[in-house]
Design a protein around this motif. Structure first.
Motif, PDB file in Angstrom:
ATOM      1  N   VAL A  87      65.765  83.297  88.590  1.00 49.35           N
ATOM      2  CA  VAL A  87      66.459  82.186  87.941  1.00 49.35           C
ATOM      3  C   VAL A  87      66.201  82.229  86.430  1.00 49.35           C
ATOM      4  CG1 VAL A  87      66.632  79.666  87.800  1.00 49.35           C
ATOM      5  CG2 VAL A  87      66.293  80.785  90.017  1.00 49.35           C
ATOM      6  N   PRO A  88      67.254  81.994  85.614  1.00 49.13           N
ATOM      7  CA  PRO A  88      67.075  81.981  84.156  1.00 49.13           C
ATOM      8  C   PRO A  88      66.623  80.616  83.644  1.00 49.13           C
ATOM      9  CG  PRO A  88      69.395  81.732  84.685  1.00 49.13           C
ATOM     10  CD  PRO A  88      68.671  81.874  86.000  1.00 49.13           C
ATOM     11  N   PHE A  89      65.735  80.640  82.647  1.00 52.98           N
ATOM     12  CA  PHE A  89      65.275  79.415  81.994  1.00 52.98           C
ATOM     13  C   PHE A  89      65.403  79.584  80.481  1.00 52.98           C
ATOM     14  CE2 PHE A  89      63.241  79.426  86.105  1.00 52.98           C
ATOM     15  CZ  PHE A  89      63.390  78.107  86.524  1.00 52.98           C
ATOM     16  N   PHE A 136      55.731  82.477  80.676  1.00 51.90           N
ATOM     17  CA  PHE A 136      56.265  82.497  79.313  1.00 51.90           C
ATOM     18  C   PHE A 136      55.200  81.987  78.363  1.00 51.90           C
ATOM     19  CE2 PHE A 136      58.082  80.218  75.712  1.00 51.90           C
ATOM     20  CZ  PHE A 136      58.900  81.197  75.147  1.00 51.90           C
ATOM     21  N   GLN A 137      55.086  82.639  77.199  1.00 52.12           N
ATOM     22  CA  GLN A 137      54.204  82.176  76.134  1.00 52.12           C
ATOM     23  C   GLN A 137      54.936  82.339  74.821  1.00 52.12           C
ATOM     24  OE1 GLN A 137      50.158  83.454  76.313  1.00 52.12           O
ATOM     25  NE2 GLN A 137      49.770  83.083  74.136  1.00 52.12           N
ATOM     26  N   SER A 138      55.035  81.272  74.056  1.00 53.60           N
ATOM     27  CA  SER A 138      55.757  81.334  72.788  1.00 53.60           C
ATOM     28  C   SER A 138      55.007  82.212  71.791  1.00 53.60           C
ATOM     29  CB  SER A 138      55.950  79.933  72.221  1.00 53.60           C
ATOM     30  OG  SER A 138      54.693  79.328  71.934  1.00 53.60           O
ATOM     31  N   ASN A 139      55.777  82.723  70.815  1.00 55.75           N
ATOM     32  CA  ASN A 139      55.160  83.524  69.761  1.00 55.75           C
ATOM     33  C   ASN A 139      55.297  82.791  68.421  1.00 55.75           C
ATOM     34  OD1 ASN A 139      57.760  84.065  68.676  1.00 55.75           O
ATOM     35  ND2 ASN A 139      58.017  85.790  70.088  1.00 55.75           N
ATOM     36  N   LEU A 140      54.861  83.446  67.349  1.00 55.59           N
ATOM     37  CA  LEU A 140      54.846  82.792  66.042  1.00 55.59           C
ATOM     38  C   LEU A 140      56.238  82.383  65.578  1.00 55.59           C
ATOM     39  CD1 LEU A 140      52.261  85.069  64.218  1.00 55.59           C
ATOM     40  CD2 LEU A 140      51.877  82.836  65.268  1.00 55.59           C
ATOM     41  N   ASN A 141      57.239  83.191  65.888  1.00 50.27           N
ATOM     42  CA  ASN A 141      58.614  82.843  65.509  1.00 50.27           C
ATOM     43  C   ASN A 141      59.127  81.652  66.302  1.00 50.27           C
ATOM     44  OD1 ASN A 141      59.476  84.503  63.388  1.00 50.27           O
ATOM     45  ND2 ASN A 141      59.692  86.254  64.768  1.00 50.27           N
ATOM     46  N   ASP A 142      58.866  81.660  67.612  1.00 55.33           N
ATOM     47  CA  ASP A 142      59.328  80.554  68.458  1.00 55.33           C
ATOM     48  C   ASP A 142      58.802  79.211  67.951  1.00 55.33           C
ATOM     49  OD1 ASP A 142      60.518  82.404  70.192  1.00 55.33           O
ATOM     50  OD2 ASP A 142      58.702  82.573  71.407  1.00 55.33           O
ATOM     51  N   ASP A 143      57.540  79.217  67.527  1.00 52.91           N
ATOM     52  CA  ASP A 143      56.855  77.962  67.216  1.00 52.91           C
ATOM     53  C   ASP A 143      57.373  77.259  65.962  1.00 52.91           C
ATOM     54  OD1 ASP A 143      55.348  78.582  69.400  1.00 52.91           O
ATOM     55  OD2 ASP A 143      53.598  79.260  68.274  1.00 52.91           O
ATOM     56  N   VAL A 144      58.059  77.991  65.095  1.00 51.30           N
ATOM     57  CA  VAL A 144      58.510  77.373  63.840  1.00 51.30           C
ATOM     58  C   VAL A 144      60.033  77.289  63.735  1.00 51.30           C
ATOM     59  CG1 VAL A 144      56.430  77.968  62.570  1.00 51.30           C
ATOM     60  CG2 VAL A 144      58.330  79.596  62.630  1.00 51.30           C
ATOM     61  N   PHE A 145      60.743  77.602  64.842  1.00 46.86           N
ATOM     62  CA  PHE A 145      62.200  77.461  64.867  1.00 46.86           C
ATOM     63  C   PHE A 145      62.581  76.594  66.069  1.00 46.86           C
ATOM     64  CE2 PHE A 145      61.771  81.427  62.423  1.00 46.86           C
ATOM     65  CZ  PHE A 145      62.592  81.142  61.340  1.00 46.86           C
ATOM     66  N   PRO A 146      62.478  75.278  65.937  1.00 47.84           N
ATOM     67  CA  PRO A 146      62.701  74.402  67.094  1.00 47.84           C
ATOM     68  C   PRO A 146      64.119  74.433  67.641  1.00 47.84           C
ATOM     69  CG  PRO A 146      62.477  73.128  65.077  1.00 47.84           C
ATOM     70  CD  PRO A 146      62.092  74.520  64.731  1.00 47.84           C
ATOM     71  N   ASP A 147      65.085  74.910  66.859  1.00 43.93           N
ATOM     72  CA  ASP A 147      66.467  74.962  67.358  1.00 43.93           C
ATOM     73  C   ASP A 147      66.803  76.306  68.008  1.00 43.93           C
ATOM     74  OD1 ASP A 147      67.026  72.380  66.512  1.00 43.93           O
ATOM     75  OD2 ASP A 147      67.535  73.056  64.485  1.00 43.93           O
ATOM     76  N   ARG A 148      65.855  77.246  67.937  1.00 48.09           N
ATOM     77  CA  ARG A 148      66.108  78.562  68.538  1.00 48.09           C
ATOM     78  C   ARG A 148      65.897  78.499  70.046  1.00 48.09           C
ATOM     79  NH1 ARG A 148      62.791  83.486  66.161  1.00 48.09           N
ATOM     80  NH2 ARG A 148      64.350  83.200  64.510  1.00 48.09           N
ATOM     81  N   LYS A 149      66.794  79.093  70.804  1.00 53.62           N
ATOM     82  CA  LYS A 149      66.656  79.168  72.251  1.00 53.62           C
ATOM     83  C   LYS A 149      66.074  80.521  72.636  1.00 53.62           C
ATOM     84  CE  LYS A 149      70.469  76.083  73.597  1.00 53.62           C
ATOM     85  NZ  LYS A 149      71.730  75.963  74.388  1.00 53.62           N
ATOM     86  N   THR A 150      65.024  80.498  73.412  1.00 53.59           N
ATOM     87  CA  THR A 150      64.423  81.717  73.938  1.00 53.59           C
ATOM     88  C   THR A 150      64.539  81.685  75.454  1.00 53.59           C
ATOM     89  OG1 THR A 150      62.834  81.768  72.114  1.00 53.59           O
ATOM     90  CG2 THR A 150      62.330  83.106  74.047  1.00 53.59           C
ATOM     91  N   GLY A 151      65.093  82.728  76.017  1.00 51.57           N
ATOM     92  CA  GLY A 151      65.307  82.770  77.456  1.00 51.57           C
ATOM     93  C   GLY A 151      64.299  83.650  78.166  1.00 51.57           C
ATOM     94  N   PHE A 152      64.032  83.316  79.391  1.00 53.03           N
ATOM     95  CA  PHE A 152      63.254  84.192  80.266  1.00 53.03           C
ATOM     96  C   PHE A 152      63.695  83.937  81.699  1.00 53.03           C
ATOM     97  CE2 PHE A 152      60.799  80.281  80.370  1.00 53.03           C
ATOM     98  CZ  PHE A 152      60.272  80.221  81.657  1.00 53.03           C
ATOM     99  N   ARG A 153      63.414  84.884  82.559  1.00 52.45           N
ATOM    100  CA  ARG A 153      63.755  84.768  83.971  1.00 52.45           C
ATOM    101  C   ARG A 153      62.469  84.831  84.780  1.00 52.45           C
ATOM    102  NH1 ARG A 153      69.378  85.679  84.560  1.00 52.45           N
ATOM    103  NH2 ARG A 153      69.097  85.692  86.823  1.00 52.45           N
ATOM    104  N   THR A 154      62.459  84.143  85.889  1.00 51.03           N
ATOM    105  CA  THR A 154      61.317  84.228  86.781  1.00 51.03           C
ATOM    106  C   THR A 154      61.780  84.072  88.218  1.00 51.03           C
ATOM    107  OG1 THR A 154      59.077  83.403  87.201  1.00 51.03           O
ATOM    108  CG2 THR A 154      60.760  81.758  86.774  1.00 51.03           C
ATOM    109  N   LYS A 155      61.038  84.671  89.106  1.00 50.95           N
ATOM    110  CA  LYS A 155      61.381  84.608  90.516  1.00 50.95           C
ATOM    111  C   LYS A 155      60.814  83.338  91.120  1.00 50.95           C
ATOM    112  CE  LYS A 155      61.590  88.467  92.674  1.00 50.95           C
ATOM    113  NZ  LYS A 155      63.064  88.469  92.863  1.00 50.95           N
ATOM    114  N   LEU A 156      61.666  82.587  91.794  1.00 48.82           N
ATOM    115  CA  LEU A 156      61.238  81.410  92.523  1.00 48.82           C
ATOM    116  C   LEU A 156      61.105  81.757  93.994  1.00 48.82           C
ATOM    117  CD1 LEU A 156      63.454  78.581  90.966  1.00 48.82           C
ATOM    118  CD2 LEU A 156      61.217  79.416  90.205  1.00 48.82           C
ATOM    119  N   CYS A 157      60.108  81.182  94.630  1.00 55.22           N
ATOM    120  CA  CYS A 157      59.959  81.397  96.063  1.00 55.22           C
ATOM    121  C   CYS A 157      60.808  80.377  96.813  1.00 55.22           C
ATOM    122  CB  CYS A 157      58.489  81.277  96.472  1.00 55.22           C
ATOM    123  SG  CYS A 157      57.814  79.609  96.295  1.00 55.22           S
TER     124      CYS A 157
END
Length: 727
Positions: free
Chosen positions: A88-90, A108-129
């Motif tokens: 599933v995508p988040f 998921f763990q944010s990086n330095l760029n993620d932390d200072v751009f609150p309007d930026r969307k970062t996606g990740f996928r993970t398997k749900l049981c």
């Protein structure tokens, strides 16, 4: 790529040539797999996190926790149910550093760029049981804030809602969040844990304060600042006695009230406060008890003593609302003279009160409102492939004389339209509705033409609550909101992905024109029919391949050229939709001759591309691409209609193509259980033919194909009848 299955498993081996039985098997399989199920009603704490229109939660902890200090941690905990194991995508936007744990594992763990751009969307996928999946979000307060936006990475496909994870809030929608923590937790909360296991206070508050609890129920829930205002409480009495017997309800009240049993007044109490007794003689089964009370002071409320006949009568929830701890729902407040009739309120599909002051049901819990959530995989959803699926089932019901199919389609659609007005209100209150998200948040033609056209076709069979209002909004969107080129051609300025921007898709003729035709039928307004006719001619200018007499899939204005690939289903949508237009277009319409000529040109082009098995292919000009069921069905459907309605000057080759095509579909793409094979999944687009041929694979029982397969069979039946009567 054929065969999709062994020929012994083909429905042709079982149906003895009876197309009617094939239709019944396909339609029956879909209905059986997706039974009628209403939305789930849940409590929602308005002090929790709001979901915005992108269906991500706005988790602004610096705003929620005013005493939060830099360097402190806050934990946000929720759970999500998955019907099956799924990837599933988040999507995350960060106000500060964040870590996302799913069932105890860091995902998921944010990086330095993620932390200072609150309007930026970062996606990740993970398997749900399969089953419950516990999400814990760890946020750190910094100078930039604390929190973020978190939720689905696919608004159209997965509009997720999370539930409160601890047993004490079981059934409530939304997350809970901890009080500030000075250090990171080494053990995270999870499945089977209580809130107390974390040894901290959790928000939002789940219980009334001592002062609030001392007030009456109406004062707690509805307020008490305006003497004379009115409110309702609704519960049920479940009587299981074999013989009728007298029952007396006893209690105390603050504020005059009237009690109603099954809509009829059974007791009036005119005193401002005091004790009361309500004698009843209930019949077997469930009885609606409604209290209509008038505010007279700060202690406004009513309470009942425990029932003495507990063996034969008990209080039960008025509706199985998840997260409701007491067997009462509350409605109000209403200004004096504005309250609805007590006999009309025992329902959860309508708003109550005057326009602009409408309210819905609440629970006797802090800021707890009742909301509907669509949690079915199919039934009650609103999207374009289901539009054509339901169209096929509807028409199958008519041709087979089976009212069960018609009722199923009507109930399916009405589960959306009946709550349309509520969903618009829900959006205003909470940001994103719990159901009807594509109908409520219309932002593309995908949300309009297909399902909207089937809605109006079904509305002819049975009046659907809310259908007229939904149709008017769809018509307004297509006519006045949807992006157009200077000549009026519909196209896509935006898209859910970047490659969709500034493009024109032949699919969009289906996403718009069938609805425009149906809306013209309903209103008599020729502007909608004229618009539909013009769209075909405008799309022809950009997408028609004159040498082959077929269509490109997409014209991309970023390159100012079509993509050069004749995708099967995209072409099918064009021809299918042309028949919907021609079927309602007056003979004297100024554009009819030009539209009819276009239909004939396309039919000639598609006729040449049918293979020896009677099928058409994923890439129409590439016989090595797989035989595709949905485009085959649409060509069969359109050819059959072209013969029946006299649109084709030389019908004989098209009759043969229809019969050969339907036989090929039934033999190669439908198994004995009514499963449909070889339907291309939902597409993107490319200038590379190999994307369509190799990457855009087929899916079993894809809703892009089930309905149109049914419609192909229906038109084959009608063509046979037409020909037998003509000879």
């Amino acid at each position: 790529m054929l065969p999709y299955f062994d020929e012994q498993d083909s429905i042709v081996k079982k149906a003895a040539g009876r197309t009617q039985d094939i239709l019944a098997t396909v339609a029956g399989r879909f209905i059986g797999a997706h039974p009628k199920q209403p939305p789930v009603y849940r409590t929602y704490n308005k002090q929790g996190f709001r979901r915005d229109t992108d269906y991500r939660y706005e988790i602004d902890l610096a705003q929620k926790l005013k005493d939060l200090k830099e360097g402190q941690f806050v934990y946000v905990w929720g759970k999500l149910w998955s019907e099956q194991e799924a990837d599933v995508p988040f999507s995350v936007s960060c106000f500060s550093p964040v870590r996302v744990f799913v069932s105890g594992e860091l995902k998921f763990q944010s990086n330095l760029n993620d932390d200072v751009f609150p309007d930026r969307k970062t996606g990740f996928r993970t398997k749900l049981c399969k089953g419950w999946n516990h999400f814990v979000l760890e946020f750190v307060k910094t100078g930039t804030g604390c929190g973020g936006r978190f939720g689905t990475g696919s608004v159209k496909g997965f509009p997720l809602h999370f539930l409160a994870p601890a047993p004490v809030r079981d059934g409530q929608e939304g997350w809970i969040y901890s009080e500030p923590q000075d250090a990171a937790w080494s053990i995270l909360p999870g499945d089977g844990m209580s809130e107390s296991a974390a040894d901290c206070r959790w928000f939002p508050e789940r219980d009334w304060s001592e002062d609030q609890a001392s007030q009456g129920c109406f004062a707690r829930v509805c307020g008490s600042s305006n003497p004379g205002q009115q409110a309702f409480a609704w519960s049920k009495l479940e009587f299981s006695g074999v013989e009728p017997q007298n029952v007396v309800l006893k209690g105390t009240h603050d504020g005059p009230f009237t009690a109603y049993l099954n809509g009829e007044p059974v007791h009036r109490e005119g005193k401002d406060k005091g004790a009361f007794e309500i004698p009843l003689r209930p019949s077997f089964g469930s009885q609606d008890l409604v209290i209509r009370s008038t505010c007279f002071g700060t202690q406004w409320g009513i309470s009942f003593e425990p029932l003495s006949q507990n063996d034969v009568i008990r209080w039960t929830k008025p509706y199985p609302v998840e997260g409701l701890r007491e067997p009462w729902l509350y409605l109000g407040p209403f200004a004096d003279g504005a309250a609805p009739e007590a006999g009309n309120i025992t329902r959860l599909d309508s708003l109550f009160g005057r326009s602009g002051e409408a309210v819905f049901w609440r629970a006797d819990q802090p800021d707890a409102w009742v909301r509907p959530y669509l949690e079915n995989a199919m039934f009650g959803k609103w999207n374009y492939p289901l539009g054509v699926t339901l169209y096929g089932i509807l028409e199958a019901g008519k041709v087979l004389g089976n009212s069960h199919y018609i009722d199923y389609v009507a109930d399916f659609i009405e589960s959306s339209t009946a709550l349309d007005a509520y969903s618009l209100w829900d959006q205003e209150q909470y940001g994103a509705p719990g159901m009807n998200h594509q109908l409520t948040l219309i932002d593309s033609l995908d949300d309009c033409g297909s399902f909207g056209a089937t809605m109006l076709q079904t509305h002819k069979q049975r009046e659907l609550k809310g259908a007229k209002g939904a149709a008017d909004r769809i018509a307004y969107y297509i006519a006045h909101v949807q992006d157009r080129l200077p000549d009026g051609a519909l196209y896509r300025v935006r898209g859910t992905t970047d490659f969709m921007k500034n493009t024109m898709w032949c699919d969009d003729l289906y996403m718009s024109t069938p609805f425009l035709c149906r809306y013209y039928e309903m209103t008599g307004d020729h502007a909608y029919l004229d618009d539909a006719a013009r769209q075909f001619l405008l799309y022809k200018q950009r997408l028609f391949m004159p040498e082959q007499q077929i269509m490109h899939h997409v014209y991309d204005y970023k390159f100012n050229r079509p993509n050069g690939v004749p995708w099967g289903r995209g072409n099918g949508w064009v021809l299918f939709s042309l028949t919907e237009l021609l079927a309602v277009m007056p003979e004297n319409h100024e554009l009819r001759d030009e539209v009819l000529s276009f239909f004939r040109e396309l039919c000639e082009g598609y006729l040449r591309l049918q293979d020896s098995e009677g099928l058409w292919h994923q890439v129409l000009t590439d016989p090595e691409s797989y035989a595709e069921a949905s485009c085959t069905s649409m060509f069969v459907y359109a050819f059959a209609r072209g013969v029946r309605f006299g649109w084709l000057a030389k019908p004989q080759p098209y009759v043969q193509a229809v019969l050969h095509g339907w036989d090929g579909l039934a033999r190669a793409c439908i198994d004995k259980h009514g499963n449909v094979y070889g339907v291309c999944r939902g597409s993107g687009y490319s200038y590379n033919k190999l994307y369509y041929k190799d990457e855009l694979s087929w899916q079993l029982n894809d809703t892009h194909g089930i309905g149109i397969v049914l419609l192909a069979g229906i038109e084959t039946i009608k063509l046979r009848r037409y020909l037998s009567q003509s000879i």
